[in-house]
Design a protein around this motif. Sequence first.
Motif, PDB file in Angstrom:
ATOM      1  N   THR A 122       0.730  -1.294  -0.022  1.00 22.13           N
ATOM      2  CA  THR A 122       0.061  -0.002   0.191  1.00 22.13           C
ATOM      3  C   THR A 122       0.827   1.200   0.050  1.00 22.13           C
ATOM      4  O   THR A 122       1.849   1.293   0.153  1.00 22.13           O
ATOM      5  CB  THR A 122      -0.877  -0.048   1.224  1.00 22.13           C
ATOM      6  N   ARG A 123       0.241   2.291  -0.526  1.00 21.75           N
ATOM      7  CA  ARG A 123       1.033   3.486  -0.342  1.00 21.75           C
ATOM      8  C   ARG A 123       1.588   4.163   1.120  1.00 21.75           C
ATOM      9  O   ARG A 123       2.741   4.563   1.241  1.00 21.75           O
ATOM     10  CB  ARG A 123       0.046   4.632  -1.046  1.00 21.75           C
ATOM     11  N   GLU A 124       0.701   3.583   2.013  1.00 17.67           N
ATOM     12  CA  GLU A 124       1.310   3.818   3.443  1.00 17.67           C
ATOM     13  C   GLU A 124       2.275   2.964   3.929  1.00 17.67           C
ATOM     14  O   GLU A 124       3.237   3.399   4.641  1.00 17.67           O
ATOM     15  CB  GLU A 124      -0.113   3.462   4.369  1.00 17.67           C
ATOM     16  N   GLU A 125       2.460   1.776   3.353  1.00 14.77           N
ATOM     17  CA  GLU A 125       3.574   1.033   3.691  1.00 14.77           C
ATOM     18  C   GLU A 125       4.767   1.397   3.285  1.00 14.77           C
ATOM     19  O   GLU A 125       5.855   1.629   3.397  1.00 14.77           O
ATOM     20  CB  GLU A 125       3.378  -0.472   3.363  1.00 14.77           C
ATOM     21  N   LEU A 126       4.397   2.029   1.632  1.00 15.71           N
ATOM     22  CA  LEU A 126       5.681   2.588   0.705  1.00 15.71           C
ATOM     23  C   LEU A 126       6.258   3.698   1.570  1.00 15.71           C
ATOM     24  O   LEU A 126       7.431   3.876   1.467  1.00 15.71           O
ATOM     25  CB  LEU A 126       5.297   2.786  -0.567  1.00 15.71           C
ATOM     26  N   LYS A 127       5.356   4.544   2.106  1.00 19.95           N
ATOM     27  CA  LYS A 127       5.780   5.858   2.793  1.00 19.95           C
ATOM     28  C   LYS A 127       6.948   5.488   3.892  1.00 19.95           C
ATOM     29  O   LYS A 127       7.992   6.378   4.026  1.00 19.95           O
ATOM     30  CB  LYS A 127       4.896   6.648   3.332  1.00 19.95           C
ATOM     31  N   LYS A 128       6.805   4.378   4.425  1.00 20.62           N
ATOM     32  CA  LYS A 128       7.712   4.020   5.304  1.00 20.62           C
ATOM     33  C   LYS A 128       9.139   3.947   5.059  1.00 20.62           C
ATOM     34  O   LYS A 128      10.277   3.849   5.591  1.00 20.62           O
ATOM     35  CB  LYS A 128       7.178   2.684   6.388  1.00 20.62           C
ATOM     36  N   HIS A 129       9.280   3.527   3.712  1.00 22.35           N
ATOM     37  CA  HIS A 129      10.520   3.186   3.149  1.00 22.35           C
ATOM     38  C   HIS A 129      11.173   4.334   2.110  1.00 22.35           C
ATOM     39  O   HIS A 129      12.308   4.316   1.790  1.00 22.35           O
ATOM     40  CB  HIS A 129      10.386   2.009   1.954  1.00 22.35           C
ATOM     41  N   LEU A 130      10.363   5.420   2.125  1.00 17.96           N
ATOM     42  CA  LEU A 130      10.812   6.568   1.306  1.00 17.96           C
ATOM     43  C   LEU A 130      11.990   7.107   2.086  1.00 17.96           C
ATOM     44  O   LEU A 130      11.726   7.762   3.137  1.00 17.96           O
ATOM     45  CB  LEU A 130       9.472   7.579   0.851  1.00 17.96           C
ATOM     46  N   LYS A 131      12.786   7.753   1.271  1.00 17.80           N
ATOM     47  CA  LYS A 131      13.773   8.644   1.821  1.00 17.80           C
ATOM     48  C   LYS A 131      13.391  10.158   1.872  1.00 17.80           C
ATOM     49  O   LYS A 131      13.003  10.559   0.809  1.00 17.80           O
ATOM     50  CB  LYS A 131      15.325   8.609   1.176  1.00 17.80           C
ATOM     51  N   ASP A 132      13.479  11.044   2.914  1.00 18.58           N
ATOM     52  CA  ASP A 132      13.031  11.956   3.338  1.00 18.58           C
ATOM     53  C   ASP A 132      13.523  13.003   2.416  1.00 18.58           C
ATOM     54  O   ASP A 132      12.843  13.985   1.800  1.00 18.58           O
ATOM     55  CB  ASP A 132      13.117  12.543   4.702  1.00 18.58           C
ATOM     56  N   LYS A 133      14.807  13.016   1.629  1.00 14.41           N
ATOM     57  CA  LYS A 133      15.458  14.022   0.751  1.00 14.41           C
ATOM     58  C   LYS A 133      14.655  14.043  -0.301  1.00 14.41           C
ATOM     59  O   LYS A 133      14.434  15.371  -0.728  1.00 14.41           O
ATOM     60  CB  LYS A 133      16.843  13.736   0.718  1.00 14.41           C
ATOM     61  N   ASP A 134      14.413  12.981  -1.135  1.00 15.19           N
ATOM     62  CA  ASP A 134      13.671  13.177  -2.557  1.00 15.19           C
ATOM     63  C   ASP A 134      12.557  12.297  -2.821  1.00 15.19           C
ATOM     64  O   ASP A 134      12.257  12.054  -4.138  1.00 15.19           O
ATOM     65  CB  ASP A 134      14.734  13.185  -3.441  1.00 15.19           C
ATOM     66  N   ASN A 135      11.887  11.843  -1.612  1.00 13.82           N
ATOM     67  CA  ASN A 135      10.883  10.836  -1.849  1.00 13.82           C
ATOM     68  C   ASN A 135      11.394   9.571  -2.745  1.00 13.82           C
ATOM     69  O   ASN A 135      10.471   9.315  -3.705  1.00 13.82           O
ATOM     70  CB  ASN A 135       9.482  11.528  -2.445  1.00 13.82           C
ATOM     71  N   SER A 136      12.417   9.084  -2.426  1.00 15.85           N
ATOM     72  CA  SER A 136      12.804   7.977  -3.588  1.00 15.85           C
ATOM     73  C   SER A 136      12.864   6.862  -2.828  1.00 15.85           C
ATOM     74  O   SER A 136      12.920   6.633  -1.616  1.00 15.85           O
ATOM     75  CB  SER A 136      14.362   8.480  -3.965  1.00 15.85           C
ATOM     76  N   PHE A 137      12.777   5.751  -3.580  1.00 12.89           N
ATOM     77  CA  PHE A 137      12.888   4.222  -3.375  1.00 12.89           C
ATOM     78  C   PHE A 137      13.601   3.627  -4.299  1.00 12.89           C
ATOM     79  O   PHE A 137      13.622   3.829  -5.564  1.00 12.89           O
ATOM     80  CB  PHE A 137      11.449   3.659  -2.931  1.00 12.89           C
ATOM     81  N   THR A 138      13.944   2.339  -4.116  1.00 14.57           N
ATOM     82  CA  THR A 138      14.652   1.455  -5.081  1.00 14.57           C
ATOM     83  C   THR A 138      14.163   0.126  -4.942  1.00 14.57           C
ATOM     84  O   THR A 138      14.040  -0.563  -3.944  1.00 14.57           O
ATOM     85  CB  THR A 138      16.151   1.314  -4.587  1.00 14.57           C
ATOM     86  N   ILE A 139      13.699  -0.291  -6.039  1.00 14.97           N
ATOM     87  CA  ILE A 139      13.265  -1.811  -6.189  1.00 14.97           C
ATOM     88  C   ILE A 139      14.203  -2.623  -6.933  1.00 14.97           C
ATOM     89  O   ILE A 139      14.911  -2.314  -7.867  1.00 14.97           O
ATOM     90  CB  ILE A 139      11.900  -1.690  -6.955  1.00 14.97           C
ATOM     91  N   ARG A 140      14.382  -3.711  -6.424  1.00 16.05           N
ATOM     92  CA  ARG A 140      15.123  -4.900  -7.034  1.00 16.05           C
ATOM     93  C   ARG A 140      14.320  -5.737  -7.608  1.00 16.05           C
ATOM     94  O   ARG A 140      13.436  -6.452  -6.940  1.00 16.05           O
ATOM     95  CB  ARG A 140      16.267  -5.531  -5.842  1.00 16.05           C
ATOM     96  N   CYS A 141      14.403  -6.215  -8.610  1.00 17.43           N
ATOM     97  CA  CYS A 141      13.742  -7.260  -9.379  1.00 17.43           C
ATOM     98  C   CYS A 141      14.725  -8.416  -9.833  1.00 17.43           C
ATOM     99  O   CYS A 141      15.876  -8.203 -10.586  1.00 17.43           O
ATOM    100  CB  CYS A 141      13.138  -6.962 -10.775  1.00 17.43           C
ATOM    101  N   ASP A 142      14.777  -9.547  -8.932  1.00 18.80           N
ATOM    102  CA  ASP A 142      15.531 -10.799  -9.359  1.00 18.80           C
ATOM    103  C   ASP A 142      14.766 -11.679 -10.198  1.00 18.80           C
ATOM    104  O   ASP A 142      13.748 -11.938 -10.251  1.00 18.80           O
ATOM    105  CB  ASP A 142      15.604 -11.621  -8.123  1.00 18.80           C
ATOM    106  N   ILE A 143      15.505 -12.085 -11.317  1.00 17.54           N
ATOM    107  CA  ILE A 143      14.737 -13.164 -12.464  1.00 17.54           C
ATOM    108  C   ILE A 143      15.943 -14.307 -12.554  1.00 17.54           C
ATOM    109  O   ILE A 143      16.929 -14.235 -12.795  1.00 17.54           O
ATOM    110  CB  ILE A 143      14.836 -12.338 -13.808  1.00 17.54           C
TER     111      ILE A 143
END
Length: 348
Positions: A122-143
Amino acid sequence: MSFSGVSVVTNGKLHDGSTMNAGAASGYHLLVVEGHMGTQQLIRSRYFTVGGHRWCIYCYPDGLSLQICLYEEMLTTAEPVGAQFEFSLVDDTSKQESARIHGNKIFEFRGYSHHGYDRFMTREELKKHLKDKDNSFTIRCDIVVKNPTWNTSPFILVPPPDMPWNISDFLLAGEGTDVVCRVGDETFAAHRCVLAARSTVFRAALFGPMKEGTSSIAAVVLIDAMDAAVFKAVLGFIYSDSLPVPTQDENEGDLLQHLLVAADPYDITRLKAMCEKNLCEHIDVSTVATILALADQHRCDGLKQTCYQYLRCPANLSAVVATDGFDHLYRSCPDLMKDMMLAMLPPM
Protein backbone atom coordinates in the motif's frame (compact mmCIF):
# COMPACT_ATOMS: atom_id res chain seq x y z
CA MET A 1 23.27 -13.86 -9.47
CA SER A 2 24.61 -11.36 -12.02
CA PHE A 3 23.93 -7.63 -12.00
CA SER A 4 22.01 -6.51 -15.11
CA GLY A 5 22.13 -2.74 -14.57
CA VAL A 6 20.20 0.12 -13.00
CA SER A 7 17.43 2.45 -14.23
CA VAL A 8 16.85 5.89 -12.68
CA VAL A 9 13.46 7.60 -12.99
CA THR A 10 13.01 11.17 -11.71
CA ASN A 11 9.51 12.66 -11.48
CA GLY A 12 8.25 10.03 -13.89
CA LYS A 13 11.00 10.58 -16.49
CA LEU A 14 13.55 7.90 -17.34
CA HIS A 15 16.76 9.89 -17.65
CA ASP A 16 19.71 7.96 -16.38
CA GLY A 17 21.10 4.51 -15.75
CA SER A 18 22.86 1.67 -17.51
CA THR A 19 22.12 -1.84 -18.63
CA MET A 20 24.33 -4.81 -19.34
CA ASN A 21 23.93 -8.43 -20.33
CA ALA A 22 23.72 -10.53 -17.20
CA GLY A 23 25.48 -13.31 -19.12
CA ALA A 24 23.76 -16.02 -17.11
CA ALA A 25 20.41 -17.65 -16.51
CA SER A 26 19.84 -15.42 -13.48
CA GLY A 27 20.29 -11.75 -12.75
CA TYR A 28 18.84 -8.72 -11.01
CA HIS A 29 18.04 -5.16 -12.07
CA LEU A 30 17.62 -2.06 -9.87
CA LEU A 31 14.89 0.53 -10.53
CA VAL A 32 15.57 3.79 -8.67
CA VAL A 33 12.48 6.02 -8.42
CA GLU A 34 13.06 9.63 -7.36
CA GLY A 35 10.32 12.19 -6.69
CA HIS A 36 7.77 9.44 -6.27
CA MET A 37 5.07 11.60 -4.66
CA GLY A 38 5.20 14.04 -7.57
CA THR A 39 3.94 11.64 -10.24
CA GLN A 40 0.99 9.33 -10.75
CA GLN A 41 1.99 8.00 -14.16
CA LEU A 42 3.38 4.66 -15.20
CA ILE A 43 7.08 4.19 -14.45
CA ARG A 44 9.13 1.97 -16.75
CA SER A 45 12.70 0.74 -16.46
CA ARG A 46 15.24 0.45 -19.23
CA TYR A 47 15.34 -2.82 -21.12
CA PHE A 48 17.81 -5.34 -19.67
CA THR A 49 18.90 -8.85 -20.55
CA VAL A 50 18.84 -11.94 -18.34
CA GLY A 51 19.12 -15.49 -19.62
CA GLY A 52 19.36 -14.30 -23.21
CA HIS A 53 15.96 -12.61 -23.03
CA ARG A 54 14.97 -8.94 -22.90
CA TRP A 55 13.00 -7.71 -19.88
CA CYS A 56 11.42 -4.51 -18.59
CA ILE A 57 9.96 -3.49 -15.18
CA TYR A 58 6.67 -1.61 -14.98
CA CYS A 59 5.73 0.21 -11.79
CA TYR A 60 2.32 1.76 -11.14
CA PRO A 61 2.77 4.21 -8.23
CA ASP A 62 -0.80 4.02 -6.86
CA GLY A 63 -0.37 1.17 -4.42
CA LEU A 64 2.93 0.22 -6.05
CA SER A 65 1.74 -2.38 -8.52
CA LEU A 66 4.75 -4.11 -10.11
CA GLN A 67 5.02 -6.08 -13.35
CA ILE A 68 7.93 -7.78 -15.09
CA CYS A 69 7.53 -7.96 -18.87
CA LEU A 70 9.26 -10.18 -21.44
CA TYR A 71 9.89 -7.42 -24.00
CA GLU A 72 10.54 -9.33 -27.21
CA GLU A 73 8.51 -10.77 -30.04
CA MET A 74 7.77 -14.52 -29.99
CA LEU A 75 5.60 -16.67 -32.20
CA THR A 76 2.56 -18.12 -30.46
CA THR A 77 3.84 -21.57 -31.39
CA ALA A 78 7.27 -20.94 -29.87
CA GLU A 79 8.19 -22.44 -26.54
CA PRO A 80 7.29 -20.01 -23.74
CA VAL A 81 10.03 -18.63 -21.52
CA GLY A 82 9.81 -20.10 -18.03
CA ALA A 83 11.08 -17.83 -15.27
CA GLN A 84 10.92 -17.11 -11.58
CA PHE A 85 11.02 -13.53 -10.35
CA GLU A 86 10.93 -11.63 -7.09
CA PHE A 87 10.54 -7.92 -6.26
CA SER A 88 11.98 -6.33 -3.15
CA LEU A 89 12.75 -2.88 -1.76
CA VAL A 90 16.41 -2.17 -1.05
CA ASP A 91 18.06 0.56 1.01
CA ASP A 92 21.69 0.44 -0.08
CA THR A 93 22.18 -0.14 -3.82
CA SER A 94 25.92 -0.65 -3.35
CA LYS A 95 25.50 -3.62 -1.02
CA GLN A 96 23.45 -6.36 -2.64
CA GLU A 97 23.02 -10.02 -1.82
CA SER A 98 23.73 -12.54 -4.56
CA ALA A 99 20.17 -13.88 -4.82
CA ARG A 100 16.69 -13.12 -3.51
CA ILE A 101 14.50 -15.74 -5.17
CA HIS A 102 12.24 -17.62 -2.79
CA GLY A 103 9.70 -20.32 -3.60
CA ASN A 104 9.57 -22.50 -6.69
CA LYS A 105 6.67 -21.18 -8.80
CA ILE A 106 7.60 -20.82 -12.47
CA PHE A 107 5.74 -18.29 -14.65
CA GLU A 108 5.38 -18.69 -18.41
CA PHE A 109 6.12 -15.65 -20.58
CA ARG A 110 5.45 -15.21 -24.28
CA GLY A 111 6.13 -12.21 -26.51
CA TYR A 112 5.39 -8.93 -24.66
CA SER A 113 3.64 -10.76 -21.82
CA HIS A 114 3.95 -9.85 -18.16
CA HIS A 115 3.35 -11.11 -14.63
CA GLY A 116 3.54 -9.37 -11.30
CA TYR A 117 1.69 -8.04 -8.28
CA ASP A 118 -1.36 -5.81 -8.55
CA ARG A 119 -0.80 -4.75 -4.95
CA PHE A 120 2.84 -5.14 -3.99
CA MET A 121 2.26 -2.88 -0.99
CA THR A 122 0.00 0.00 0.00
CA ARG A 123 1.02 3.64 -0.31
CA GLU A 124 1.09 3.86 3.48
CA GLU A 125 3.54 0.97 3.68
CA LEU A 126 5.63 2.49 0.91
CA LYS A 127 5.89 5.83 2.74
CA LYS A 128 7.79 4.05 5.51
CA HIS A 129 10.54 3.20 3.00
CA LEU A 130 10.74 6.59 1.26
CA LYS A 131 13.88 8.61 1.78
CA ASP A 132 13.02 12.05 3.22
CA LYS A 133 15.37 13.95 0.93
CA ASP A 134 13.74 13.26 -2.44
CA ASN A 135 10.88 10.80 -1.81
CA SER A 136 12.94 8.11 -3.49
CA PHE A 137 12.97 4.35 -3.23
CA THR A 138 14.71 1.49 -5.03
CA ILE A 139 13.11 -1.70 -6.32
CA ARG A 140 15.18 -4.78 -6.99
CA CYS A 141 13.88 -7.37 -9.46
CA ASP A 142 15.51 -10.82 -9.42
CA ILE A 143 14.93 -13.15 -12.38
CA VAL A 144 15.87 -16.80 -12.88
CA VAL A 145 15.24 -18.06 -16.42
CA LYS A 146 14.58 -21.80 -16.57
CA ASN A 147 15.14 -22.22 -20.32
CA PRO A 148 17.80 -19.61 -21.13
CA THR A 149 19.03 -19.14 -24.69
CA TRP A 150 22.45 -17.83 -23.74
CA ASN A 151 24.05 -21.24 -23.16
CA THR A 152 23.46 -22.43 -26.75
CA SER A 153 26.17 -20.02 -27.93
CA PRO A 154 27.94 -18.71 -24.83
CA PHE A 155 30.48 -16.60 -26.71
CA ILE A 156 28.10 -14.88 -29.12
CA LEU A 157 25.45 -12.45 -27.94
CA VAL A 158 22.99 -11.24 -30.59
CA PRO A 159 21.68 -7.82 -29.53
CA PRO A 160 17.91 -7.27 -29.48
CA PRO A 161 16.24 -5.64 -32.51
CA ASP A 162 17.08 -1.95 -32.57
CA MET A 163 15.64 -0.78 -35.90
CA PRO A 164 13.05 1.56 -34.30
CA TRP A 165 15.79 3.26 -32.27
CA ASN A 166 18.01 3.59 -35.35
CA ILE A 167 15.21 5.16 -37.37
CA SER A 168 14.23 7.44 -34.48
CA ASP A 169 17.81 8.71 -34.36
CA PHE A 170 17.42 9.98 -37.93
CA LEU A 171 14.28 11.89 -36.97
CA LEU A 172 15.88 13.43 -33.87
CA ALA A 173 19.04 14.37 -35.75
CA GLY A 174 17.14 15.71 -38.77
CA GLU A 175 19.47 13.87 -41.15
CA GLY A 176 18.29 13.04 -44.67
CA THR A 177 14.82 14.54 -44.28
CA ASP A 178 13.05 15.13 -47.60
CA VAL A 179 9.47 16.00 -46.65
CA VAL A 180 7.91 18.70 -44.49
CA CYS A 181 4.63 18.19 -42.65
CA ARG A 182 2.82 21.44 -41.96
CA VAL A 183 0.39 21.47 -39.03
CA GLY A 184 -1.10 24.92 -38.63
CA ASP A 185 1.82 27.30 -38.13
CA GLU A 186 4.28 24.54 -37.20
CA THR A 187 6.38 22.33 -39.49
CA PHE A 188 7.99 18.94 -38.92
CA ALA A 189 10.76 17.52 -41.09
CA ALA A 190 10.54 13.81 -41.87
CA HIS A 191 11.51 11.10 -44.37
CA ARG A 192 9.00 10.29 -47.09
CA CYS A 193 10.00 6.61 -47.26
CA VAL A 194 9.32 6.15 -43.54
CA LEU A 195 5.95 7.91 -43.72
CA ALA A 196 4.94 5.94 -46.81
CA ALA A 197 5.97 2.63 -45.25
CA ARG A 198 3.83 3.26 -42.17
CA SER A 199 0.72 4.83 -43.72
CA THR A 200 -1.09 4.10 -47.00
CA VAL A 201 -2.43 7.65 -46.94
CA PHE A 202 1.08 9.12 -46.80
CA ARG A 203 2.16 6.65 -49.47
CA ALA A 204 -0.55 7.87 -51.83
CA ALA A 205 0.28 11.52 -51.10
CA LEU A 206 4.02 11.10 -51.56
CA PHE A 207 4.35 8.41 -54.24
CA GLY A 208 0.91 8.11 -55.86
CA PRO A 209 -0.51 9.91 -58.92
CA MET A 210 -1.44 12.90 -56.71
CA LYS A 211 1.96 13.05 -55.02
CA GLU A 212 3.02 16.38 -53.56
CA GLY A 213 6.43 17.76 -54.46
CA THR A 214 9.24 16.12 -56.42
CA SER A 215 12.27 14.03 -55.58
CA SER A 216 14.54 17.09 -55.85
CA ILE A 217 12.42 19.47 -53.78
CA ALA A 218 11.24 18.64 -50.30
CA ALA A 219 7.53 17.81 -50.40
CA VAL A 220 5.13 19.71 -48.18
CA VAL A 221 2.25 17.68 -46.74
CA LEU A 222 -0.57 19.62 -45.11
CA ILE A 223 -1.96 17.97 -41.98
CA ASP A 224 -5.53 19.09 -41.39
CA ALA A 225 -7.76 18.93 -38.31
CA MET A 226 -4.97 17.91 -35.95
CA ASP A 227 -3.18 19.65 -33.12
CA ALA A 228 0.57 20.07 -33.60
CA ALA A 229 1.32 18.33 -30.28
CA VAL A 230 -0.78 15.35 -31.34
CA PHE A 231 0.93 15.11 -34.72
CA LYS A 232 4.32 15.23 -33.00
CA ALA A 233 3.23 12.22 -30.92
CA VAL A 234 1.98 10.43 -34.06
CA LEU A 235 5.27 11.13 -35.82
CA GLY A 236 7.13 9.74 -32.81
CA PHE A 237 5.10 6.53 -33.04
CA ILE A 238 5.72 6.22 -36.79
CA TYR A 239 9.46 6.24 -36.16
CA SER A 240 9.62 4.30 -32.86
CA ASP A 241 6.63 1.91 -33.09
CA SER A 242 5.80 2.61 -29.44
CA LEU A 243 3.20 4.75 -27.74
CA PRO A 244 4.49 8.03 -26.31
CA VAL A 245 4.71 8.33 -22.52
CA PRO A 246 2.39 11.13 -21.32
CA THR A 247 4.06 14.14 -19.77
CA GLN A 248 3.29 15.11 -16.20
CA ASP A 249 0.67 17.60 -17.47
CA GLU A 250 -1.03 15.14 -19.83
CA ASN A 251 -3.85 12.72 -19.11
CA GLU A 252 -3.07 9.32 -20.62
CA GLY A 253 -6.69 8.59 -21.50
CA ASP A 254 -7.09 11.92 -23.34
CA LEU A 255 -3.80 11.40 -25.20
CA LEU A 256 -4.90 7.91 -26.33
CA GLN A 257 -8.19 9.32 -27.63
CA HIS A 258 -6.41 12.03 -29.62
CA LEU A 259 -3.96 9.51 -31.08
CA LEU A 260 -6.77 7.13 -32.07
CA VAL A 261 -8.63 9.94 -33.84
CA ALA A 262 -5.41 10.92 -35.63
CA ALA A 263 -4.44 7.36 -36.61
CA ASP A 264 -7.76 6.48 -38.26
CA PRO A 265 -7.78 8.87 -41.26
CA TYR A 266 -4.09 8.22 -41.96
CA ASP A 267 -4.54 4.43 -41.81
CA ILE A 268 -1.87 3.86 -39.16
CA THR A 269 -3.49 0.59 -38.13
CA ARG A 270 -1.07 -0.48 -35.39
CA LEU A 271 -1.31 2.87 -33.60
CA LYS A 272 -5.09 2.75 -33.79
CA ALA A 273 -5.20 -0.81 -32.43
CA MET A 274 -2.79 -0.02 -29.58
CA CYS A 275 -4.82 3.06 -28.58
CA GLU A 276 -8.02 1.02 -28.76
CA LYS A 277 -6.60 -1.69 -26.51
CA ASN A 278 -5.12 0.74 -23.97
CA LEU A 279 -8.31 2.81 -23.82
CA CYS A 280 -10.11 -0.28 -22.49
CA GLU A 281 -8.18 0.28 -19.25
CA HIS A 282 -9.50 3.85 -18.98
CA ILE A 283 -13.21 3.04 -19.08
CA ASP A 284 -15.07 4.28 -16.01
CA VAL A 285 -18.27 6.15 -15.14
CA SER A 286 -16.92 9.52 -16.28
CA THR A 287 -15.35 8.35 -19.57
CA VAL A 288 -17.41 5.46 -20.93
CA ALA A 289 -19.90 7.65 -22.85
CA THR A 290 -17.13 9.58 -24.60
CA ILE A 291 -15.10 6.45 -25.35
CA LEU A 292 -18.18 4.62 -26.64
CA ALA A 293 -19.01 7.46 -29.05
CA LEU A 294 -15.38 7.52 -30.18
CA ALA A 295 -15.34 3.75 -30.73
CA ASP A 296 -18.50 3.94 -32.81
CA GLN A 297 -17.27 6.86 -34.92
CA HIS A 298 -13.94 5.21 -35.73
CA ARG A 299 -15.17 1.62 -36.12
CA CYS A 300 -13.41 0.20 -33.05
CA ASP A 301 -15.62 -2.82 -32.43
CA GLY A 302 -13.45 -4.31 -29.68
CA LEU A 303 -13.46 -1.05 -27.71
CA LYS A 304 -17.21 -0.72 -28.21
CA GLN A 305 -17.83 -4.24 -26.91
CA THR A 306 -15.67 -3.50 -23.85
CA CYS A 307 -17.83 -0.43 -23.14
CA TYR A 308 -20.96 -2.56 -23.44
CA GLN A 309 -19.48 -5.12 -21.08
CA TYR A 310 -18.82 -2.35 -18.53
CA LEU A 311 -22.38 -1.05 -18.89
CA ARG A 312 -23.93 -4.51 -18.39
CA CYS A 313 -23.20 -4.06 -14.67
CA PRO A 314 -26.41 -2.45 -13.29
CA ALA A 315 -24.48 -0.26 -10.83
CA ASN A 316 -22.25 1.07 -13.61
CA LEU A 317 -25.15 1.69 -15.95
CA SER A 318 -27.14 3.51 -13.26
CA ALA A 319 -24.20 5.81 -12.49
CA VAL A 320 -23.46 6.52 -16.16
CA VAL A 321 -27.08 7.40 -17.00
CA ALA A 322 -26.89 10.24 -14.45
CA THR A 323 -23.91 11.90 -16.20
CA ASP A 324 -23.92 14.76 -18.70
CA GLY A 325 -21.88 12.58 -21.04
CA PHE A 326 -24.72 10.08 -21.30
CA ASP A 327 -27.22 12.88 -22.01
CA HIS A 328 -25.02 14.10 -24.87
CA LEU A 329 -24.66 10.54 -26.19
CA TYR A 330 -28.44 10.08 -26.05
CA ARG A 331 -29.11 13.25 -28.05
CA SER A 332 -26.32 13.00 -30.62
CA CYS A 333 -26.06 9.25 -31.33
CA PRO A 334 -29.57 7.72 -31.49
CA ASP A 335 -28.45 4.76 -33.62
CA LEU A 336 -25.67 3.98 -31.16
CA MET A 337 -28.19 4.08 -28.30
CA LYS A 338 -30.32 1.47 -30.09
CA ASP A 339 -27.24 -0.71 -30.58
CA MET A 340 -26.36 -0.32 -26.89
CA MET A 341 -29.87 -1.28 -25.77
CA LEU A 342 -29.70 -4.45 -27.87
CA ALA A 343 -26.29 -5.23 -26.36
CA MET A 344 -27.80 -4.98 -22.87
CA LEU A 345 -30.31 -7.77 -23.62
CA PRO A 346 -29.45 -11.22 -22.28
CA PRO A 347 -28.33 -13.75 -24.90
CA MET A 348 -31.15 -15.70 -26.52
